[in-house]
Design a protein around this motif. Structure first.
Motif, PDB file in Angstrom:
ATOM      1  N   HIS A 237       0.855  -1.380   0.200  1.00 53.16           N
ATOM      2  CA  HIS A 237      -0.020   0.074   0.210  1.00 53.16           C
ATOM      3  C   HIS A 237       0.671   1.612   0.046  1.00 53.16           C
ATOM      4  O   HIS A 237       0.793   2.486  -0.630  1.00 53.16           O
ATOM      5  N   ILE A 238       2.203   1.271   0.762  1.00 50.61           N
ATOM      6  CA  ILE A 238       2.775   2.514   0.274  1.00 50.61           C
ATOM      7  C   ILE A 238       3.637   2.585  -0.257  1.00 50.61           C
ATOM      8  O   ILE A 238       3.738   4.031  -0.692  1.00 50.61           O
ATOM      9  N   LEU A 239       3.890   1.698  -1.314  1.00 47.33           N
ATOM     10  CA  LEU A 239       4.803   1.960  -2.098  1.00 47.33           C
ATOM     11  C   LEU A 239       3.531   2.011  -3.425  1.00 47.33           C
ATOM     12  O   LEU A 239       3.847   3.393  -3.646  1.00 47.33           O
ATOM     13  N   VAL A 240       2.359   2.217  -3.692  1.00 46.67           N
ATOM     14  CA  VAL A 240       1.353   2.504  -4.733  1.00 46.67           C
ATOM     15  C   VAL A 240       0.897   3.793  -4.178  1.00 46.67           C
ATOM     16  O   VAL A 240       0.987   4.747  -4.792  1.00 46.67           O
ATOM     17  N   GLY A 241       1.190   3.846  -2.802  1.00 43.23           N
ATOM     18  CA  GLY A 241       0.713   5.576  -2.425  1.00 43.23           C
ATOM     19  C   GLY A 241       1.885   6.130  -2.886  1.00 43.23           C
ATOM     20  O   GLY A 241       1.668   8.025  -2.750  1.00 43.23           O
ATOM     21  N   CYS A 242       3.018   6.214  -2.634  1.00 46.01           N
ATOM     22  CA  CYS A 242       3.805   7.160  -2.717  1.00 46.01           C
ATOM     23  C   CYS A 242       3.962   7.598  -4.642  1.00 46.01           C
ATOM     24  O   CYS A 242       4.286   8.516  -4.981  1.00 46.01           O
ATOM     25  N   LYS A 243       3.256   6.922  -5.068  1.00 46.26           N
ATOM     26  CA  LYS A 243       2.953   6.726  -6.790  1.00 46.26           C
ATOM     27  C   LYS A 243       2.221   7.483  -6.785  1.00 46.26           C
ATOM     28  O   LYS A 243       2.085   9.579  -7.142  1.00 46.26           O
ATOM     29  N   ILE A 244       0.749   8.036  -5.635  1.00 51.50           N
ATOM     30  CA  ILE A 244       0.211   9.216  -5.952  1.00 51.50           C
ATOM     31  C   ILE A 244       0.645  10.206  -5.531  1.00 51.50           C
ATOM     32  O   ILE A 244       0.836  11.536  -6.006  1.00 51.50           O
ATOM     33  N   LEU A 245       1.613  10.155  -4.305  1.00 48.55           N
ATOM     34  CA  LEU A 245       2.597  11.260  -3.878  1.00 48.55           C
ATOM     35  C   LEU A 245       3.236  12.211  -4.380  1.00 48.55           C
ATOM     36  O   LEU A 245       3.205  13.815  -5.193  1.00 48.55           O
ATOM     37  N   GLN A 246       3.787  11.396  -5.840  1.00 45.23           N
ATOM     38  CA  GLN A 246       4.897  11.930  -7.156  1.00 45.23           C
ATOM     39  C   GLN A 246       3.827  12.580  -8.263  1.00 45.23           C
ATOM     40  O   GLN A 246       4.420  13.488  -8.727  1.00 45.23           O
ATOM     41  N   ASP A 247       2.930  11.821  -9.060  1.00 47.84           N
ATOM     42  CA  ASP A 247       2.024  12.528  -9.519  1.00 47.84           C
ATOM     43  C   ASP A 247       1.064  13.996  -8.850  1.00 47.84           C
ATOM     44  O   ASP A 247       1.182  14.806  -9.846  1.00 47.84           O
ATOM     45  N   VAL A 248       1.357  14.469  -6.748  1.00 50.35           N
ATOM     46  CA  VAL A 248       1.167  15.238  -6.635  1.00 50.35           C
ATOM     47  C   VAL A 248       2.195  16.716  -7.816  1.00 50.35           C
ATOM     48  O   VAL A 248       1.994  18.035  -7.395  1.00 50.35           O
ATOM     49  N   SER A 249       2.827  16.170  -6.953  1.00 47.67           N
ATOM     50  CA  SER A 249       4.365  16.273  -6.436  1.00 47.67           C
ATOM     51  C   SER A 249       5.015  16.980  -8.329  1.00 47.67           C
ATOM     52  O   SER A 249       5.498  18.264  -8.203  1.00 47.67           O
ATOM     53  N   ASP A 250       4.501  16.200  -9.185  1.00 51.38           N
ATOM     54  CA  ASP A 250       4.878  16.292 -10.579  1.00 51.38           C
ATOM     55  C   ASP A 250       3.331  17.356 -11.397  1.00 51.38           C
ATOM     56  O   ASP A 250       4.047  17.745 -12.394  1.00 51.38           O
ATOM     57  N   ASP A 251       2.086  17.242 -10.891  1.00 52.32           N
ATOM     58  CA  ASP A 251       1.200  18.253 -10.980  1.00 52.32           C
ATOM     59  C   ASP A 251       1.407  19.186 -11.365  1.00 52.32           C
ATOM     60  O   ASP A 251       1.892  20.294  -9.942  1.00 52.32           O
ATOM     61  N   LYS A 252       2.294  20.780 -12.049  1.00 51.69           N
ATOM     62  CA  LYS A 252       2.255  22.086 -12.226  1.00 51.69           C
ATOM     63  C   LYS A 252       1.445  22.796 -11.821  1.00 51.69           C
ATOM     64  O   LYS A 252       1.661  23.832 -11.227  1.00 51.69           O
ATOM     65  N   LYS A 253       0.055  22.218 -11.892  1.00 52.58           N
ATOM     66  CA  LYS A 253      -0.845  22.460 -11.521  1.00 52.58           C
ATOM     67  C   LYS A 253      -1.338  23.489  -9.993  1.00 52.58           C
ATOM     68  O   LYS A 253      -2.115  24.098  -9.624  1.00 52.58           O
ATOM     69  N   ASN A 254      -0.751  21.794  -9.072  1.00 51.31           N
ATOM     70  CA  ASN A 254      -0.327  22.643  -7.752  1.00 51.31           C
ATOM     71  C   ASN A 254       0.070  24.055  -7.443  1.00 51.31           C
ATOM     72  O   ASN A 254       1.621  23.878  -8.197  1.00 51.31           O
ATOM     73  N   GLU A 255      -0.160  24.215  -6.344  1.00 52.36           N
ATOM     74  CA  GLU A 255       1.237  25.386  -5.913  1.00 52.36           C
ATOM     75  C   GLU A 255       2.232  24.579  -5.144  1.00 52.36           C
ATOM     76  O   GLU A 255       2.527  23.485  -4.985  1.00 52.36           O
ATOM     77  N   GLN A 256       3.507  25.267  -4.766  1.00 47.60           N
ATOM     78  CA  GLN A 256       4.265  24.513  -4.967  1.00 47.60           C
ATOM     79  C   GLN A 256       4.772  23.993  -3.766  1.00 47.60           C
ATOM     80  O   GLN A 256       5.346  23.631  -2.822  1.00 47.60           O
ATOM     81  N   ILE A 257       3.987  24.939  -2.474  1.00 46.86           N
ATOM     82  CA  ILE A 257       4.258  24.402  -1.492  1.00 46.86           C
ATOM     83  C   ILE A 257       3.413  23.113  -0.926  1.00 46.86           C
ATOM     84  O   ILE A 257       4.502  22.082  -0.624  1.00 46.86           O
ATOM     85  N   GLN A 258       1.965  22.157  -1.884  1.00 49.99           N
ATOM     86  CA  GLN A 258       1.742  20.823  -2.138  1.00 49.99           C
ATOM     87  C   GLN A 258       2.197  20.218  -2.121  1.00 49.99           C
ATOM     88  O   GLN A 258       2.781  18.671  -2.039  1.00 49.99           O
ATOM     89  N   ARG A 259       3.499  20.558  -3.951  1.00 54.05           N
ATOM     90  CA  ARG A 259       4.097  19.531  -4.307  1.00 54.05           C
ATOM     91  C   ARG A 259       6.029  19.234  -3.100  1.00 54.05           C
ATOM     92  O   ARG A 259       5.971  18.261  -3.075  1.00 54.05           O
TER      93      ARG A 259
END
Length: 786
Positions: A237-259
């Motif tokens: 579960h943790i490994l799959v969750g890391c992919k979700i977090l990486q997608d949030v970090s790579d999304d340029k639409k999110n604010e810098q603090i969120q990334r």
């Protein structure tokens, strides 16, 4: 959430102050609404909760707990009389409660504990729903504390609805579909699933993992962390969750603090996964008590990484930090080579064992339990030894095959018999792999494997070549040469095991796809040039295979080696220019025509397009592909080695070239097993009756014994002569080891400190939520006044 579940603004509960909860009016209200009465003592950590039953306000069930662990509730065996209830001094104000938990979280934990221990309904709902919604609420407000071993109920699809605060269909479109595909390892789920189908899919999947991933998608990171601390969440579960977090970090639409926040939590969760893996491996190394009859201890960490597919999850989510971790590397080395350190120290032993295997393995086919033979079996059973011996067998076969093609092609020589025997062994081995794949429900994966298809193609082409050997030597030689080429390609797959050659072979494989697309474009341009150039240069061509071959050669050979004889010769000699029937058709000047004068310019245009433009385009494509694949070659090569590790963990110790020899020994052991089974079955009823009379005690001390019985469930001749049938077993001790390691890892790693901007942003978010809540309350009050 209370409004979403119960259509109420808040979840009602009665807190007794100065024994006010025992007032008759309060008891009547609690009886009608089925509300618990919480009694907090002023000078004691003990807490009691009263629940009224059977419509009476004179008797109640008393539940006892404490402020430290309010979810652990002891229920009174009999009803107590409310008048005789304990009248110790209760709190006079909420701020007198001495608890490490927030008061809101304390009440929720109390209600959860009381609901689990109480048979009657609380809040006029079933207890599963009440516990479920309160648990999800605690996770959302990031105040969950109940460990896994203290939680008595299971979550279900409603948990996902409570986190999203949406129905399943809407949640499915909001990220639940991707989570289901990741946890169930399904390549695709239809987007138009109905709600009942989604419920079924959630029930068949890992609900705890879906809850964890839903918290990450809703950006409730602290709640997800608390869920990991309780031991509910496993490494996968943790490994799959890391992919979700990486997608949030790579999304340029999110604010810098969120990334930045998502990246910090990804690093934290990855370290947590490696720490849990290390604790599992450490516990396994210190206590190797579960073994089968061959003396093979259970490597729980290795089983989780390979057998349970955690390593494959890390590859798919491109978690390089997890793959490069020293603990993970040591575990894989232990599985491959039998020890954590480098294999170079054991090169001499491996080479010696490989050289003597033709003499030792026939003995192992007879007996593998004797002390010296048992040690040899364990060494030959290492995946690396299996792959090494298999590769040596391939190389030897290719040398013999080369000798046959070059020197003994048309003679019936001993090389022919050796090759036929090796091909027969290959066919038997492939048939066994197909049957095993079908039994493991992996047959689709087997037929989709290119190398398996190549093996069948090799056998078919070789069989046709041998059939035509004496009747049609030339076609037979062509087919056997084709077989040799396919075998040479096949052995490249064995070289993929090398850390140096494997990534390069992956890059070449990816470049082939680009080459195929390029050849389509080149073929169109080349065809247009071939027809045009030949038509302009040759005015009297006849249809035939030779002429078509001449037409197709123009563009192809120009790319590799430009020809100089395409220009026609100018002459006035009528003898040199003849007609179709050796008659002179022209006696005047036969110098180039207009079409022949245009042909060189067509050739120049083709050279500009094909040689300059397209070939440089191909080089640019290769360069781009190399950069992309070289960056991701670690993951591609890790996937290859994982597939190899699974393949050779399933395979027996006997290589392909000994499969025909294995067949009679395997049949003999099967007959012996049948005789023993019939004898044991005849005594089975007597043994069962003795156990019933003596009594069988199932306690925790017998857990390892049950694991041994499970490992011995598959007979020894199946694991030695067919495949490792224990590979797919899901052992309870492995799951228990993971849960213990997850609980042990709590507090070992701290999340990276937030910078000042992040802290300021978090404070602003809290203030904004409080302002929104105050505004909502004021609007409600204003609406009531109107």
């Amino acid at each position: 959430m209370a409004e979403y579940v119960l259509d109420e603004k808040v979840l009602p509960v009665i807190i007794s102050i100065r024994n006010g909860g025992l007032n008759e009016d309060v008891l009547i209200s609690a009886n009608i609404l089925l509300l618990p009465i919480i009694r907090l003592k002023k000078s004691s950590p003990d807490v009691t909760v009263l629940t009224l039953e059977n419509g009476s306000i004179e008797e109640a069930t008393e539940h006892m707990t404490n402020l430290k662990t309010p979810w652990t509730v002891r229920k009174s065996e009999t009803l107590i009389t409310i008048k005789n209830a304990e009248t110790t001094e209760e709190i006079t104000a909420i701020n007198e409660v001495q608890s490490n938990l927030d008061f809101e979280a304390l009440i929720c934990h109390l209600v959860i504990g009381v609901t689990i221990s109480n048979r009657q309904k609380v809040y006029a709902t079933d207890k599963e729903m009440c516990v479920n919604v309160l648990s999800m609420y605690l996770l959302k407000i990031e105040k969950w504390r109940i460990p896994e071993d203290a939680f008595k109920l299971e979550f279900d699809h409603r948990s996902i609805e409570y986190i999203y605060e949406q129905d399943l269909t809407t949640a499915f479109a909001s990220g639940l579909q991707a989570d289901l595909e990741a946890l169930s390892r399904l390549p695709y789920l239809p987007t138009d699933l109905k709600e009942k189908d989604i419920k079924r899919a959630v029930s068949n999947s890992d609900v705890i993992g879906l809850i964890y991933l839903a918290l990450l998608r809703k950006k409730i990171y602290s709640g997800a962390t608390q869920l990991i601390d309780t031991g509910f969440v496993c490494i996968r579960h943790i490994l799959v969750g890391c992919k979700i977090l990486q997608d949030v970090s790579d999304d340029k639409k999110n604010e810098q603090i969120q990334r930045e926040t998502s990246q910090r939590f990804k690093l934290y969760f990855t370290e947590r996964a490696t720490l849990i893996t290390g604790f599992i491996y450490e516990a396994t190394s210190n206590n190797e008590s579960v073994e089968n009859e061959l003396g093979e201890s259970v490597n729980h960490a290795g089983r989780l990484l390979v057998n349970h597919g955690y390593l494959e999850d890390a590859i798919k989510t491109k978690n390089k930090a997890f793959l490069d971790n020293k603990t993970v590397t040591d575990i894989l080395n232990k599985m491959w080579y039998g020890e954590e350190t480098s294999v170079f120290r054991k090169v001499g032993l491996f080479i010696l064992l490989a050289l003597i295997h033709p003499f030792v393995m026939p003995i192992l086919m007879i007996n593998i339990t004797a002390p010296p033979l048992k040690w040899l079996y364990q060494k030959y059973n290492l995946p690396f030894m299996k792959a090494f011996i298999q590769m040596l067998g391939y190389l030897t076969f290719l040398l013999v095959y080369s000798y046959m093609l070059l020197f003994k092609f048309q003679e019936i020589y001993y090389t022919h018999y050796a090759l036929i025997g090796w091909m027969s062994s290959l066919g038997f081995n492939e048939l066994k792999q197909a049957i095993v794949s079908a039994r493991r429900k992996r047959f689709r994966r087997y037929i989709c494997n290119v190398w398996n298809l190549l093996d069948w193609a090799v056998m078919i082409v070789y069989a046709w070549g041998m059939v035509l050997l004496f009747e049609n030597p030339i076609p037979s030689r062509i087919l056997l040469v084709l077989t040799f080429i396919l075998l040479s390609i096949r052995i490249l797959n064995m070289f993929s095991l090398s850390e140096y050659l494997g990534p390069k072979l992956v890059i070449i494989q990816k470049m082939f796809k680009d080459t195929f697309a390029f050849l389509i474009i080149l073929s169109v341009i080349m065809m247009s040039y071939n027809v045009s150039f030949h038509s302009l240069n040759n005015q009297h061509s006849e249809f035939g295979w030779t002429e078509i071959e001449r037409v197709m050669q123009h563009g192809f050979w120009m790319l590799l080696e430009p020809k100089q004889d395409d220009e026609p010769q100018c002459t006035n000699d009528p003898v040199e220019y003849m007609g179709y029937n050796d008659t002179i058709m022209y006696i005047h000047d036969t110098c180039p025509t207009v079409g022949q004068r245009i042909a060189p310019y067509v050739k120049a245009l083709y050279g500009l397009i094909a040689v300059v433009l397209l070939l440089n385009l191909l080089i640019a494509i290769y360069s781009d592909t190399y950069q992309k694949v070289n960056y991701a070659c670690k993951f591609h090569w890790s996937q290859l080695t994982t597939d190899f590790l699974e393949e050779y963990s399933l395979e027996t110790i006997f290589p392909i070239h000994l499969q025909l020899l294995v067949l009679p020994f395997g049949l003999a052991h099967f007959i012996i097993w049948c005789v023993k089974y019939c004898y044991m079955y005849s005594n089975k009823r007597d043994t069962s009756m003795n156990k019933i009379q003596q009594g069988v005690h199932n306690d925790r001390s017998d857990s390892y014994e049950s694991e041994r019985k499970q490992l011995k469930k598959n007979t020894i001749f199946v694991r030695v002569f067919l495949y490792n049938a224990d590979y797919d077993l899901k052992l309870k001790s492995t799951e228990e080891a993971e849960r213990n390691a997850a609980a042990r890892s709590k507090g070992k790693i701290e999340i990276t400190e937030e910078d000042k901007l992040t802290k300021l942003q978090n404070q602003m978010d809290v203030m904004n939520r409080e302002l929104k809540d105050q505004q909502k309350r004021s609007d409600e009050v204003t609406g009531r006044m109107r």
